[in-house]
Every structure is written in structure tokens, then in C-alpha cells.
Motif scaffolding. Structure first.
Motif, PDB file in Angstrom:
ATOM      1  N   GLY A 104       0.787  -1.236   0.000  1.00  0.00           N
ATOM      2  CA  GLY A 104       0.000   0.000   0.000  1.00  0.00           C
ATOM      3  C   GLY A 104       0.816   1.281   0.000  1.00  0.00           C
ATOM      4  N   GLU A 105       2.109   1.207   0.301  1.00  0.00           N
ATOM      5  CA  GLU A 105       2.946   2.416   0.376  1.00  0.00           C
ATOM      6  C   GLU A 105       3.631   2.650  -0.972  1.00  0.00           C
ATOM      7  N   PRO A 106       3.450   3.832  -1.564  1.00  0.00           N
ATOM      8  CA  PRO A 106       3.959   4.064  -2.922  1.00  0.00           C
ATOM      9  C   PRO A 106       5.457   4.313  -3.014  1.00  0.00           C
ATOM     10  N   PHE A 119       2.090   9.386   6.924  1.00  0.00           N
ATOM     11  CA  PHE A 119       2.322   8.112   7.622  1.00  0.00           C
ATOM     12  C   PHE A 119       2.590   7.023   6.596  1.00  0.00           C
ATOM     13  N   ASP A 120       3.365   6.031   7.013  1.00  0.00           N
ATOM     14  CA  ASP A 120       3.717   4.919   6.138  1.00  0.00           C
ATOM     15  C   ASP A 120       2.540   3.947   6.058  1.00  0.00           C
ATOM     16  N   ARG A 121       2.085   3.716   4.848  1.00  0.00           N
ATOM     17  CA  ARG A 121       0.968   2.759   4.658  1.00  0.00           C
ATOM     18  C   ARG A 121       1.470   1.325   4.849  1.00  0.00           C
ATOM     19  N   MET A 152       4.239   9.728  -0.990  1.00  0.00           N
ATOM     20  CA  MET A 152       5.059   9.013  -1.978  1.00  0.00           C
ATOM     21  C   MET A 152       6.556   9.069  -1.621  1.00  0.00           C
ATOM     22  N   VAL A 153       7.259   7.982  -1.869  1.00  0.00           N
ATOM     23  CA  VAL A 153       8.715   7.956  -1.684  1.00  0.00           C
ATOM     24  C   VAL A 153       9.361   7.772  -3.060  1.00  0.00           C
ATOM     25  N   GLY A 154      10.323   8.628  -3.360  1.00  0.00           N
ATOM     26  CA  GLY A 154      11.038   8.544  -4.634  1.00  0.00           C
ATOM     27  C   GLY A 154      12.302   7.707  -4.479  1.00  0.00           C
ATOM     28  N   LEU A 166       5.048   7.558  11.605  1.00  0.00           N
ATOM     29  CA  LEU A 166       5.064   8.909  11.049  1.00  0.00           C
ATOM     30  C   LEU A 166       6.425   9.159  10.417  1.00  0.00           C
ATOM     31  N   CYS A 167       6.417   9.558   9.159  1.00  0.00           N
ATOM     32  CA  CYS A 167       7.671   9.808   8.439  1.00  0.00           C
ATOM     33  C   CYS A 167       8.000  11.299   8.497  1.00  0.00           C
ATOM     34  N   PRO A 168       9.276  11.664   8.260  1.00  0.00           N
ATOM     35  CA  PRO A 168       9.585  13.083   8.176  1.00  0.00           C
ATOM     36  C   PRO A 168       8.746  13.678   7.041  1.00  0.00           C
ATOM     37  N   ASP A 227      13.675  11.360  13.135  1.00  0.00           N
ATOM     38  CA  ASP A 227      12.621  11.926  12.293  1.00  0.00           C
ATOM     39  C   ASP A 227      11.499  10.938  11.970  1.00  0.00           C
ATOM     40  N   HIS A 228      11.589   9.717  12.491  1.00  0.00           N
ATOM     41  CA  HIS A 228      10.493   8.756  12.328  1.00  0.00           C
ATOM     42  C   HIS A 228       9.972   8.386  13.721  1.00  0.00           C
ATOM     43  N   ILE A 229       8.652   8.445  13.872  1.00  0.00           N
ATOM     44  CA  ILE A 229       8.027   8.087  15.156  1.00  0.00           C
ATOM     45  C   ILE A 229       7.174   6.848  14.910  1.00  0.00           C
ATOM     46  N   THR A 284      15.693  13.805   1.855  1.00  0.00           N
ATOM     47  CA  THR A 284      16.151  12.469   1.473  1.00  0.00           C
ATOM     48  C   THR A 284      16.060  11.525   2.680  1.00  0.00           C
ATOM     49  N   LEU A 285      16.076  10.228   2.404  1.00  0.00           N
ATOM     50  CA  LEU A 285      16.043   9.211   3.460  1.00  0.00           C
ATOM     51  C   LEU A 285      17.359   8.435   3.414  1.00  0.00           C
ATOM     52  N   GLY A 286      17.745   7.868   4.559  1.00  0.00           N
ATOM     53  CA  GLY A 286      18.953   7.036   4.586  1.00  0.00           C
ATOM     54  C   GLY A 286      18.705   5.743   3.823  1.00  0.00           C
ATOM     55  N   MET A 287      17.740   4.991   4.288  1.00  0.00           N
ATOM     56  CA  MET A 287      17.349   3.727   3.666  1.00  0.00           C
ATOM     57  C   MET A 287      15.835   3.715   3.619  1.00  0.00           C
ATOM     58  N   CYS A 288      15.294   2.824   2.856  1.00  0.00           N
ATOM     59  CA  CYS A 288      13.837   2.686   2.831  1.00  0.00           C
ATOM     60  C   CYS A 288      13.531   1.234   2.492  1.00  0.00           C
ATOM     61  N   GLY A 289      12.922   0.546   3.448  1.00  0.00           N
ATOM     62  CA  GLY A 289      12.665  -0.890   3.268  1.00  0.00           C
ATOM     63  C   GLY A 289      11.582  -1.156   2.244  1.00  0.00           C
ATOM     64  N   HIS A 290      10.435  -0.480   2.390  1.00  0.00           N
ATOM     65  CA  HIS A 290       9.363  -0.726   1.410  1.00  0.00           C
ATOM     66  C   HIS A 290       9.838  -0.298   0.029  1.00  0.00           C
ATOM     67  N   GLY A 291      10.644   0.788  -0.010  1.00  0.00           N
ATOM     68  CA  GLY A 291      11.138   1.301  -1.281  1.00  0.00           C
ATOM     69  C   GLY A 291      12.092   0.327  -1.954  1.00  0.00           C
ATOM     70  N   PRO A 301       4.214  -1.513   6.755  1.00  0.00           N
ATOM     71  CA  PRO A 301       4.713  -1.601   8.136  1.00  0.00           C
ATOM     72  C   PRO A 301       6.083  -0.947   8.318  1.00  0.00           C
ATOM     73  N   CYS A 302       6.649  -0.354   7.275  1.00  0.00           N
ATOM     74  CA  CYS A 302       7.917   0.381   7.314  1.00  0.00           C
ATOM     75  C   CYS A 302       9.092  -0.580   7.551  1.00  0.00           C
ATOM     76  N   GLY A 303       9.879  -0.775   6.518  1.00  0.00           N
ATOM     77  CA  GLY A 303      10.991  -1.728   6.613  1.00  0.00           C
ATOM     78  C   GLY A 303      12.056  -1.294   7.604  1.00  0.00           C
ATOM     79  N   THR A 304      12.428  -0.019   7.556  1.00  0.00           N
ATOM     80  CA  THR A 304      13.456   0.444   8.499  1.00  0.00           C
ATOM     81  C   THR A 304      12.885   0.484   9.911  1.00  0.00           C
ATOM     82  N   GLY A 305      11.580   0.793  10.023  1.00  0.00           N
ATOM     83  CA  GLY A 305      10.936   0.802  11.343  1.00  0.00           C
ATOM     84  C   GLY A 305      10.825  -0.601  11.921  1.00  0.00           C
TER      85      GLY A 305
HETATM   86  O1  PYC Z   1       9.912   1.160   4.594  1.00  0.00           O
HETATM   87  O2  PYC Z   1      11.736   1.883   5.546  1.00  0.00           O
HETATM   88  C1  PYC Z   1      10.638   2.073   5.041  1.00  0.00           C
HETATM   89  C2  PYC Z   1      10.134   3.463   4.928  1.00  0.00           C
HETATM   90  C3  PYC Z   1      10.732   4.599   5.408  1.00  0.00           C
HETATM   91  C4  PYC Z   1       9.897   5.665   5.079  1.00  0.00           C
HETATM   92  C5  PYC Z   1       8.806   5.150   4.409  1.00  0.00           C
HETATM   93  N1  PYC Z   1       8.977   3.802   4.336  1.00  0.00           N
END
Ligand code: PYC
Length: 310
Positions: free
Chosen positions: A10-12, A229-231, A56-58, A223-225, A204-206, A81-88, A233-237
Motif C-alpha cells: 500500500g505504500e507508494p 504516515f507509512d501505509r 510518496m517515496v522517490g 510517522l515519516c519526516p 525523524d520517524h516516530i 532524502t532518506l537514509g534507507m527505505c525498506g518498502h522502497g 509496516p515500514c521496513g526500516t521501522g
Molecule cells: O519502509 O523503511 C521504510 C520506509 C521509510 C519511510 C517510508 N517507508
């Protein structure tokens, strides 16, 4: 500029396949800095409305610096920018498979915070092995105006997270407005109190946890910066969560943990021990390609650089 959109639980994710800025060569951490300093209009154009949206995450596809890697990637969102992104990374793997640029099996991917691996399991499923994760601070208290004392852990999973239990209303889609308000207040209180990750890294992530109602091990709101909110479960979270569970002795290496998102998406995760307190987390999830498109920039378009709604 050619982009391919997918969603991971669900997270783009919008992968920029061609037409992005030339960031030169060198380690991806340096190229991430160049992206932030010199190409913010590109980020805004790709991610913000009217071409994108706040959640959306690019993913800017780059040539890797480390020759053992199949690709390099810099993730970005509505804020920076993000360090890492699991869903991405799962979305990237499925997108590269769609382009016939990634075969089934394991591949190394370079990110600004280290090399991750991605195992393409099918055209819609991948498992990633994240950068080492660890808990940085245990059970710290923060005074959150309007909410009182909130207790939580600070952990690294490729981004910095503050992990805490939910309030009385639990983690439920009907509570999205309140979960967002609460998480924004926690994020601000941490910054105001000068509470950071290692080396002053901004938290920056809660991540707010509640009980699963669908047989998972836990349900979370992240909650993302930038306030979305991440649709998923957030890979890095999820990696940060497993680092805390491992430190508390509540999850053994190799045991599967099912993390649910507030909208019901699921990641299956497990870890092995790394150096010292670090854990190496693997996360499995599904992603689906939904669009293959060209972004156009008309010279007279007043919204070419996008606009914020959050
Ligand atoms: O899946 O790590 C992740 C993530 C970070 C921000 C949005 N998704």
C-alpha cells in the motif's frame, strides 16, 4: 523523465529510471548530499502534488560506487532524502524485475547508509537484508505538551526511530488524525529536548505500537519526516523494532515476526546477530507495479516544482 510507480503493501514508491539529475560519481552518501544541495527542484517535481503526493517515496536509480552492487539508489520524500527505505527497496526490486533488469535471486544494492541485499522471490515479492540495526537508547522519557510523559526507545534501522506504545485509542485507521497529531507532538518534543540518535542524528520517524487484530505480532503507525504516515509496516521501522526486541530478549534469532501497518499491510521479519549489539534484519513483502509514465515539465507551469499540502 521516466518513472515507474509501485506500491509495497500500500505504500507508494516512484523509481526514477531515466532523466534524473547527474550527481557525478563517488559514494552514495556524497551523491545524496549533492541531491539535497543542488537538485531540490527535481525532488519536489517528482514527489509533490500535482505529479505525486505527500506519502510518496522517490527512488533515484544511480550507478553504484561499489562494483559488487547491482544498482545504487537514493530515496527521497516530500521533506528531503532518506537514509534507507525498506518498502522502497522491495518496490525497487519488483520494478527492476518488471524492466527485466533484475533476475530472481540475491543482489546487492548500494544506499547512502550502506549496502543492503535484496532477494527477488517472484515478480511481486522480495526479501531484503537491511543495514545493521541497533537500539541506541532504552526507555527514555520525553515531556510531550498535551500528552504528558511519553516513554520510548531510540533505535536505528537505516533511519532514526522513536518507538513507543500507543495511547488509549490504539493503532487503528479510524484514529489516523489523532495518531498523526500525537506523533508530530512527540517528534517536536524530541527535537526541543535535544534528544537525538548517535552522532546527533535527528529522530525523524516516530513509531507507535499497538496490538494486532489479524494474527500478527504487532501493529504499528509510523510517522515519516514530512508528516505523512507509512501505509506499509515500514521496513526500516520494523528493523528498529526487531533491534529493540532482540535487546530485550523478547525475540530469538531466526524467529519470524509479523509486523502489521495501521492499514493492515504485513511484513514478515527475522534477524540474525551482527557485531556487538547490532542485528541484521531480513524483511519480506509484496510490491506491485502500477504505472510506467513520463513526467513532463512545461516551461509555463507554475506548479512544475510542486506544492505541499502537509
Ligand atoms: O519502509 O523503511 C521504510 C520506509 C521509510 C519511510 C517510508 N517507508
Amino acid at each position: 523523465m521516466r518513472v515507474i510507480d509501485s506500491h509495497t503493501e500500500g505504500e507508494p514508491t516512484r523509481v526514477v529510471v531515466s532523466g534524473g539529475p547527474d550527481l557525478g560519481t563517488g559514494p552514495l552518501a556524497e551523491r545524496r548530499t549533492r541531491l539535497m544541495q543542488d537538485h531540490d527542484a527535481f525532488r519536489r517535481h517528482v514527489i509533490l502534488e500535482p505529479r505525486g503526493h505527500e506519502a510518496m517515496v522517490g527512488a533515484l536509480l544511480c550507478a553504484p560506487h561499489d562494483r559488487s552492487c547491482a544498482a545504487g539508489v537514493i530515496f527521497f520524500n516530500n521533506e528531503g532524502t532518506l537514509g534507507m527505505c525498506g518498502h522502497g527497496t522491495i518496490g525497487l526490486a519488483v520494478t527492476l524485475a518488471h524492466l527485466k533488469r533484475l533476475a530472481p535471486g540475491a543482489h546487492r544494492i548500494e544506499t547512502p547508509v550502506g549496502v543492503v541485499t535484496v532477494d527477488l522471490l517472484s515478480e511481486t515479492e522480495a526479501e531484503i537484508e537491511n543495514v545493521p540495526s541497533y537500539r541506541h537508547a532504552h526507555c527514555i522519557s520525553v515531556e510531550v505538551p498535551g500528552y504528558g510523559t511519553v516513554l520510548g526507545d531510540v533505535a536505528w534501522g537505516g533511519n532514526w526511530f522513536f518507538l513507543c506504545k500507543s495511547g488509549p485509542n490504539g493503532v487503528d485507521v479510524r484514529q489516523l488524525a489523532e495518531l498523526t497529531r500525537f506523533s508530530l507532538a512527540v517528534q517536536k518534543a524530541l527535537a526541543d529536548e535535544g534528544i537525538t540518535g548517535a552522532d546527533g542524528g535527528a529522530i525523524d520517524h516516530i513509531e507507535v505500537f499497538g496490538w494486532s487484530r489479524d494474527g500478527g505480532d504487532s501493529r504499528s503507525f509510523v510517522l515519516c519526516p514530512g508528516g505523512a504516515f507509512d501505509r506499509s509496516p515500514c521496513g526500516t521501522g520494523t528493523s528498529a523494532k526487531l533491534a529493540c526486541l532482540a535487546s530485550d530478549g523478547l525475540l530469538q534469532p531466526g524467529r519470524t515476526w509479523v509486523q502489521e501497518s495501521v492499514t493492515g499491510g504485513r511484513f514478515m521479519a527475522q534477524y540474525r546477530r551482527g557485531e556487538g549489539e547490532q542485528v541484521i534484519v531480513r524483511i519480506r513483502g509484496r510490491a506491485f507495479v502500477v504505472k510506467d509514465a513520463t513526467l513532463l515539465r512545461h516551461p509555463n507551469d507554475p506548479y512544475a516544482d510542486g506544492f505541499r499540502t502537509a
